[in-house]
Design an enzyme around this catalytic site. Structure first.
Site, PDB file in Angstrom:
ATOM      1  CB  CYS A   1      -0.958   0.002   1.184  1.00 43.29           C
ATOM      2  SG  CYS A   1      -0.151   0.030   2.807  1.00 43.29           S
TER       3      CYS A   1
ATOM      4  CG  MET B   1       1.616   0.568  -9.360  1.00 42.69           C
ATOM      5  SD  MET B   1       0.770   1.792 -10.381  1.00 42.69           S
ATOM      6  CE  MET B   1      -0.938   1.296 -10.179  1.00 42.69           C
TER       7      MET B   1
ATOM      8  CB  THR C   1       6.349  -7.352 -13.233  1.00 39.49           C
ATOM      9  OG1 THR C   1       7.193  -6.341 -12.648  1.00 39.49           O
ATOM     10  CG2 THR C   1       5.053  -6.721 -13.697  1.00 39.49           C
TER      11      THR C   1
ATOM     12  CB  SER D   1      -2.530  -9.086 -15.940  1.00 40.51           C
ATOM     13  OG  SER D   1      -2.106  -8.435 -17.122  1.00 40.51           O
ATOM     14  CB  ALA D   2       3.129  -8.756 -16.631  1.00 43.86           C
ATOM     15  CG  ASN D   3       0.340  -3.482 -19.042  1.00 46.24           C
ATOM     16  OD1 ASN D   3      -0.754  -2.940 -19.000  1.00 46.24           O
ATOM     17  ND2 ASN D   3       1.456  -2.826 -19.364  1.00 46.24           N
ATOM     18  CG  MET D   4      -2.911  -4.794 -13.533  1.00 45.35           C
ATOM     19  SD  MET D   4      -3.570  -6.468 -13.678  1.00 45.35           S
ATOM     20  CE  MET D   4      -5.264  -6.210 -13.155  1.00 45.35           C
TER      21      MET D   4
ATOM     22  CG  HIS E   1       9.018   0.207 -17.753  1.00 43.83           C
ATOM     23  ND1 HIS E   1       9.132  -0.645 -18.832  1.00 43.83           N
ATOM     24  CD2 HIS E   1       7.719   0.137 -17.340  1.00 43.83           C
ATOM     25  CE1 HIS E   1       7.946  -1.202 -19.062  1.00 43.83           C
ATOM     26  NE2 HIS E   1       7.081  -0.748 -18.171  1.00 43.83           N
TER      27      HIS E   1
ATOM     28  CE  LYS F   1       9.404  -3.091 -15.532  1.00 45.21           C
ATOM     29  NZ  LYS F   1       8.436  -3.565 -14.500  1.00 45.21           N
TER      30      LYS F   1
ATOM     31  CB  THR G   1       4.256  -5.351 -20.476  1.00 41.57           C
ATOM     32  OG1 THR G   1       3.563  -5.060 -19.265  1.00 41.57           O
ATOM     33  CG2 THR G   1       3.352  -5.071 -21.658  1.00 41.57           C
TER      34      THR G   1
END
Length: 257
Positions: free
Chosen positions: A9, A13, A88, A110-113, A143, A147, A154
């Protein structure tokens, strides 16, 4: 109202999703988990570990660290709670564990939402069917400088779409700097760029002798991933155990039109 446990949290993200849920009449974060458990100002309790959580919820959204995902999957199984895994860089063992978890609870992975990115997958699939083997293919992703994994999850998803449509004929090639030879026609080059605050750019190039087709996606803001995660959370609540992806959501959207 979908009651959410936000795992990670206090990350980028996690905070973005918390902001989107603030004042929402559809989504509510009832608790968060983060190793940095300082109050983030969104008004829900934050725990340092899943074992400490004493608040009931409907679904877990995980944007954390690849090394922690097995613990999250185990917790989801033990507590019979759906899991949205957005983290990821997962190992094969972790992916196998998520598959096992999906036999007990709904797992959305999913690696990309981003909804737009998942439309790109289908465009790439169609282009590969038409243009391969006459065209050569390259993937370039960019990116931000924080990262950790490269190539991006993705980029791997795009590569896997291409591989599937070529009957696994293509070979993923990540680095050419120490190889002095002409490009093999069945190579699928995957290149990574890291810098600044790039949210996420992906270009897929189909390169012919007379033309180049480029299919591109640019995420302008991290909220696009958060919006997809919230949509996924709403989607899996009440679903039977199983493995779900953004393709299930796009299929639902098409069915509703």
């Amino acid at each position: 109202m979908v009651n959410i446990l936000m795992h990670g949290c206090n990350g980028r993200m996690g905070k973005s999703i918390s902001q989107m849920c603030k004042g929402s009449d559809k989504y509510r974060i009832v608790a968060g988990v983060d190793m940095f458990s300082a109050d983030n100002g969104f008004g829900y309790p934050i725990f340092e570990s899943l074992a400490e959580v004493d608040v009931d919820f409907d679904v877990i959204i995980d944007f954390s660290n690849a090394n922690i995902v097995p613990t999250v999957a185990q917790y989801a199984m033990q507590n019979k709670k759906p899991l949205i895994c957005c983290t990821t860089g997962l190992s094969d063992d972790t992916c196998a564990m998520l598959l096992e978890a999906s036999k007990i609870v709904p797992v959305f992975k999913s690696a990309n939402m981003s909804l737009g990115m998942n439309v790109l997958f289908e465009l790439v699939r169609s282009a590969t069917k038409v243009l391969y083997p006459d065209y050569e293919m390259e993937i370039v992703e960019a990116h931000h400088n924080k990262k950790l994994d490269a190539p991006s999850g993705t980029a791997y998803m795009i590569a896997d779409v291409i591989s599937e449509e070529t009957n696994n004929e293509v070979e993923y090639v990540f680095d050419r700097h120490d190889v002095r030879k002409a490009r093999d026609h069945k190579e699928l080059g995957i290149s990574s760029i890291r810098g600044g605050n790039i949210v996420g750019n992906h270009d897929v190039m189909f390169i012919g002798d007379e033309e180049i087709l480029t299919i591109s996606h640019q995420a302008q803001d991290r909220s696009v991933f958060g919006r997809g995660a919230l949509r996924a959370a709403e989607f899996v609540v009440g679903k039977e155990p199983g493995m779900y992806t953004m393709q299930d959501i796009t299929a639902q959207i098409l069915a509703d039109k």
